[in-house]
Design a protein around this motif. Structure first.
Motif, mmCIF file in Angstrom:
data_model
loop_
_atom_site.group_PDB
_atom_site.id
_atom_site.type_symbol
_atom_site.label_atom_id
_atom_site.label_comp_id
_atom_site.label_asym_id
_atom_site.label_seq_id
_atom_site.Cartn_x
_atom_site.Cartn_y
_atom_site.Cartn_z
ATOM 1 N N PRO A 300 0.090 -1.232 -0.213
ATOM 2 C CA PRO A 300 -0.150 -0.078 0.093
ATOM 3 C C PRO A 300 0.510 1.136 -0.111
ATOM 4 C CG PRO A 300 -0.237 -1.406 1.812
ATOM 5 C CD PRO A 300 0.200 -1.793 1.565
ATOM 6 N N PHE A 301 2.414 0.513 0.406
ATOM 7 C CA PHE A 301 3.385 2.800 0.205
ATOM 8 C C PHE A 301 4.134 2.389 -0.370
ATOM 9 C CE2 PHE A 301 1.514 0.567 4.674
ATOM 10 C CZ PHE A 301 0.553 2.063 4.704
ATOM 11 N N PHE A 302 3.756 2.047 -1.650
ATOM 12 C CA PHE A 302 4.686 2.281 -2.955
ATOM 13 C C PHE A 302 5.518 3.025 -3.192
ATOM 14 C CE2 PHE A 302 7.224 -0.881 -5.404
ATOM 15 C CZ PHE A 302 6.522 -2.102 -5.052
ATOM 16 N N LYS A 303 4.652 4.274 -3.333
ATOM 17 C CA LYS A 303 5.464 5.883 -3.786
ATOM 18 C C LYS A 303 6.121 6.136 -2.174
ATOM 19 C CE LYS A 303 1.963 8.766 -6.468
ATOM 20 N NZ LYS A 303 0.539 8.303 -5.348
ATOM 21 N N GLN A 304 6.266 5.599 -0.902
ATOM 22 C CA GLN A 304 6.749 6.377 -0.301
ATOM 23 C C GLN A 304 7.896 4.768 -0.096
ATOM 24 O OE1 GLN A 304 5.018 6.141 3.598
ATOM 25 N NE2 GLN A 304 6.824 5.395 4.374
ATOM 26 N N VAL A 305 8.358 3.811 -1.448
ATOM 27 C CA VAL A 305 9.410 2.974 -1.052
ATOM 28 C C VAL A 305 10.466 4.055 -2.293
ATOM 29 C CG1 VAL A 305 10.379 1.152 -2.436
ATOM 30 C CG2 VAL A 305 8.506 1.253 -0.662
ATOM 31 N N LEU A 306 9.557 4.366 -3.765
ATOM 32 C CA LEU A 306 10.488 5.302 -4.566
ATOM 33 C C LEU A 306 11.396 6.112 -3.687
ATOM 34 C CD1 LEU A 306 7.773 4.662 -7.409
ATOM 35 C CD2 LEU A 306 9.648 2.844 -7.006
ATOM 36 N N SER A 307 10.551 6.744 -2.845
ATOM 37 C CA SER A 307 11.362 7.979 -3.129
ATOM 38 C C SER A 307 12.562 7.779 -1.136
ATOM 39 C CB SER A 307 10.148 8.857 -2.133
ATOM 40 O OG SER A 307 9.607 8.885 -0.779
ATOM 41 N N ASN A 308 12.512 6.687 -1.244
ATOM 42 C CA ASN A 308 12.860 6.770 -0.487
ATOM 43 C C ASN A 308 14.811 5.472 -0.707
ATOM 44 O OD1 ASN A 308 14.712 4.880 2.131
ATOM 45 N ND2 ASN A 308 13.035 5.901 3.677
ATOM 46 N N TYR A 309 16.144 5.911 -0.995
ATOM 47 C CA TYR A 309 16.629 4.554 -1.061
ATOM 48 C C TYR A 309 17.465 3.138 -0.455
ATOM 49 C CZ TYR A 309 20.010 7.294 2.007
ATOM 50 O OH TYR A 309 20.691 8.026 2.348
ATOM 51 N N LYS A 310 17.437 3.599 0.970
ATOM 52 C CA LYS A 310 17.225 2.211 1.508
ATOM 53 C C LYS A 310 15.984 1.552 1.355
ATOM 54 C CE LYS A 310 18.389 6.034 4.656
ATOM 55 N NZ LYS A 310 17.579 6.173 5.696
ATOM 56 N N LEU A 311 14.835 2.161 1.801
ATOM 57 C CA LEU A 311 13.426 1.115 1.361
ATOM 58 C C LEU A 311 13.902 0.212 -0.327
ATOM 59 C CD1 LEU A 311 10.274 2.445 2.435
ATOM 60 C CD2 LEU A 311 11.353 0.530 2.826
ATOM 61 N N ARG A 312 14.572 1.268 -0.822
ATOM 62 C CA ARG A 312 14.099 0.923 -2.662
ATOM 63 C C ARG A 312 14.913 -0.628 -2.506
ATOM 64 N NH1 ARG A 312 15.838 5.350 -6.324
ATOM 65 N NH2 ARG A 312 16.460 6.541 -4.174
ATOM 66 N N PHE A 313 15.871 -0.369 -2.722
ATOM 67 C CA PHE A 313 16.864 -1.769 -1.660
ATOM 68 C C PHE A 313 16.097 -3.422 -1.008
ATOM 69 C CE2 PHE A 313 20.665 1.310 -2.521
ATOM 70 C CZ PHE A 313 20.929 0.556 -3.711
ATOM 71 N N ALA A 314 16.147 -3.225 0.042
ATOM 72 C CA ALA A 314 15.156 -3.846 0.659
ATOM 73 C C ALA A 314 14.053 -4.139 -0.020
ATOM 74 C CB ALA A 314 14.832 -2.797 2.055
#
Lengths: 476, 220
Positions: A300-314
């Motif tokens: 549900p929070f995919f937008k947030q993932v795209l903007s956070n570089y640590k999250l993107r990797f994880a």
């Protein structure tokens, strides 16, 4: 939570970060150096598969050796060092316990990496065995086991003396990994190098080791990182958390039995092959639970993932684990084994697990942890973005091209009228594609390394600056 | 989840379980396999006056096995034939029967391999290649197998000026119709001991015998 406990928790956290600083930096720096060495050798091996005369005049650089160096530096250099940094940090942070024996850990790390360097040299000189992952001489592995003891004991001490008595799932995965590794490492080492176990018992032991290395060491730490960082960075609780222990125990029980899948139709007991297939299919339990726990939390929070570089990797890593589980199951049906066994498809699956899942999670974790060790933020966001793009695109291309290549290779090999030279010819374009993708990966790793150097440089400069400007750097 | 001893024993036990099953189980089943004659007498005993298989490697071939290991040939070649119906191992003529555990009991390091970038070599000694073919193939696979991606092992050979007469073991390049790989006029390519050992090892690799537990697979 009152403001007081918040503040004290924060101060404990920074105390933990400081207590791990020297050992943590040693592990991370070594991990990055080995990552570069490994990707260079991997690239050389990949080139040799379509330009066999490349560097072929030197015995040191013959395919058999560059490939072994690639495997060992990625496994013991990059993966293990990254695990030491990330795993220990997670155990300490969740236990709210600082590291008391940083010196011990540091020595362990030093001996580990020196032994490994010596072992790599042995491979290049031809002092190697024919068992992948166990190519280096027995003495080298013994000394690595000893150095691991120093690291592992400190890990256990942190966990045992933890102040926060609640055990979280990521802690459980991490601690279990730190237990399992010395267990199967010493068992396999002893049996293979120091007893006269003969014939295919050796192959089974070796298969058991190589299989556990991924499943009972890289996987638990990778999952620990996924369970820790993704909810933390999203600031969301894990979806259906009560399922998580079931996922853990099913991984613990089933994974290790999956060895037989690799030895199928080989000269090993039939029941090992059968239990291997069953265990692989049962792996859908942990894969499904991680999917529900971690990936469902993210969607549900995919937008947030795209903007956070640590999250993107994880998140890339966590989703790869699901794909890995599914593909693993599909490729272990008897029909597909008959075709895919011994082909590049196997390498594709291994890259999916080792890189797309494990390494991506480690990148994300290191991007999170390293600034805490040096109390400075990453100097270049551009390099991080570049690293993410090159790694995610690069590894996707590697996996797809090897997967296609392996399936075609397998189909052609099953047809006795197709000559081997035809197979070599047909697989060429895929291998060339893979080489280009590996160059991209290498560029990503170089930008990671460069950013890390800059980070160290900035933090060292900050040490010598007057106090108020130092404050500024920390806040930034 | 707060009971530490319980947790640690659980973690320990799961792996113990698979170790006992997989490793110990195999050792119990296969650990004491011995060489055997092809047939057994009516009491199931080995016929001691017949040849026992597998036969040990002799002479140079033993060194050849080491060279094979230190060159990492097993990254690209397996040495295990699967049963008829799995892929086309049998149809390709890679072996007359499936490989079984007893075939490997004499190998100090098992060379099963896990990739087939090249052919299976369990029975390569049985194929109609002569020593010179193997030599040329190792010197540069392009001579015998154009466009192969097997690496050349030219460092296992000496390239030298012919002094007086040509050496007896110099490679015969008459197969090289392209003329690309032949030594220049007045030069010759001579194998080192390691190259000779490797070729002897290739010539000696075969599972061309029956065992009590595995007979040759019928052709059809």
């Amino acid at each position: 939570m009152s403001k007081d406990t918040l503040i004290s928790e924060e101060s404990i956290q920074s105390k933990i970060d400081r207590s791990m600083q020297s050992a943590g930096l040693l592990f991370s720096a070594s991990a990055i150096v080995w990552l570069i060495i490994g990707s260079l050798f991997g690239l050389v091996s990949a080139i040799k598969l379509h330009i066999p005369s490349f560097l072929s005049g030197f015995e040191w650089f013959t395919y058999g050796r560059t490939q072994s160096v690639f495997i060992c530096s990625m496994a013991y250099g990059w993966s293990c060092n990254a695990i030491f940094a990330v795993g220990l940090w997670i155990i300490a942070r969740l236990g709210l316990r600082e590291v008391r024996h940083g010196g011990l850990m540091f020595c362990g790390g030093l001996i580990w990496n020196l032994s490994l360097s010596f072992g790599i040299l042995c491979i290049l000189l031809g002092q190697m065995t024919s068992l992948d992952f166990l190519e280096m001489p027995g003495g080298v592995f013994l000394s690595m086991l000893f150095s691991y003891a120093l690291i592992g004991i400190s890990a256990f001490m942190i966990f045992k003396n933890r102040l926060n008595k609640e055990i979280y799932i990521s802690q459980l995965y991490a601690v279990a990994g730190f237990f399992w590794f010395p267990w199967f490492f010493s068992a396999a080492l002893f049996i293979i190098y120091f007893t006269d176990v003969r014939g295919t018992v050796q192959s089974v032991t070796h298969g058991w080791y190589a299989h556990n290395f991924f499943g009972m060491w890289l996987t638990p730490i990778g999952l620990a990182a996924a369970y820790y960082f993704i909810p933390k960075l999203l600031k969301r609780p894990i979806n259906k958390y009560y399922l998580a222990p079931l996922g853990f125990w099913s991984l613990a029980l089933f994974y290790s039995w999956g060895v037989g899948r690799l030895l199928i139709n080989g000269p090993v007991p039939v029941w090992i092959q059968a239990s291997g297939t069953i265990a692989t299919v049962l792996m859908f339990v942990p894969a499904l639970i991680t999917l529900i726990n971690v990936n469902w939390t993210v969607i549900p929070f995919f937008k947030q993932v795209l903007s956070n570089y640590k999250l993107r990797f994880a998140v890339f890593g966590a989703f790869s684990f699901t794909v890995f589980g599914i593909l693993g199951i599909f490729s272990s049906t008897p029909d597909s084994v008959a075709v895919n066994q011994f082909t590049y498809a196997r390498e594709s699956l291994s890259q999916l697990g080792n890189y797309a899942f494990f390494s991506m999670l480690m990148f994300g974790s290191l991007y999170f942890i390293l600034p805490k060790f040096v109390r400075t933020d990453w100097p270049s966001k551009f390099l991080i973005n570049f690293h993410f793009l090159s790694s995610s695109i690069g590894i996707t291309v590697v996996i797809i091209s090897l997967w296609l290549c392996g399936n075609i290779q397998g189909e052609l090999m099953s047809d006795p009228n197709v000559s081997f030279l035809t197979i070599t010819e047909v697989t060429q374009p895929y291998l060339v594609t893979r080489t280009f993708a590996l160059v991209l990966l290498l560029l990503g790793h170089l930008s990671f390394a460069f950013n890390f150097l800059k980070l160290l440089f900035v933090s060292i400069v900050a040490l010598f600056e007057p106090v108020d400007s130092k404050q500024l750097v920390v806040e930034a | 989840m707060k009971n530490l001893p319980f947790l640690i024993s659980g973690i320990f036990a799961t792996l113990l379980f698979s170790w006992m099953g997989v490793v110990l189980g195999t050792q119990i089943q296969y650990g004491d396999l011995e060489r055997s004659s092809s047939e057994l007498d009516e009491n199931g005993n080995i016929l001691s006056d017949e040849t026992l298989f597998p036969e040990p490697l002799v002479g140079l071939a033993q060194i050849g096995e080491e060279v094979y290991t230190e060159m990492g040939c097993s990254h690209c070649h397996t040495q295990q034939v699967r049963k008829k119906g799995m892929g086309s191992d049998f149809e390709r003529g890679w072996g007359k029967r499936q490989s079984v555990a007893r075939d490997y009991i004499l190998q100090s390091r098992v060379l099963l391999g896990s990739y087939r970038i090249g052919q299976d070599l369990a029975n390569v000694g049985d194929r109609d290649y002569d020593r010179n073919w193997h030599m040329l193939h190792f010197y540069n696979p392009q001579i015998t197998s154009p466009n192969s991606n097997m690496p050349p092992y030219s460092f296992l050979f000496d390239y030298k000026k012919i002094k007086g007469q040509k050496s007896l073991d110099a490679l015969d390049f008459s197969m090289d119709t392209s003329n690309l790989y032949k030594p220049e006029e007045g030069f010759e390519v001579v194998p080192t001991t390691r190259a000779k050992a490797l070729v002897e090892y290739m010539m000696s690799l075969n599972q061309d015998y029956e065992l009590p537990e595995m007979k040759f697979t019928a052709l059809e």
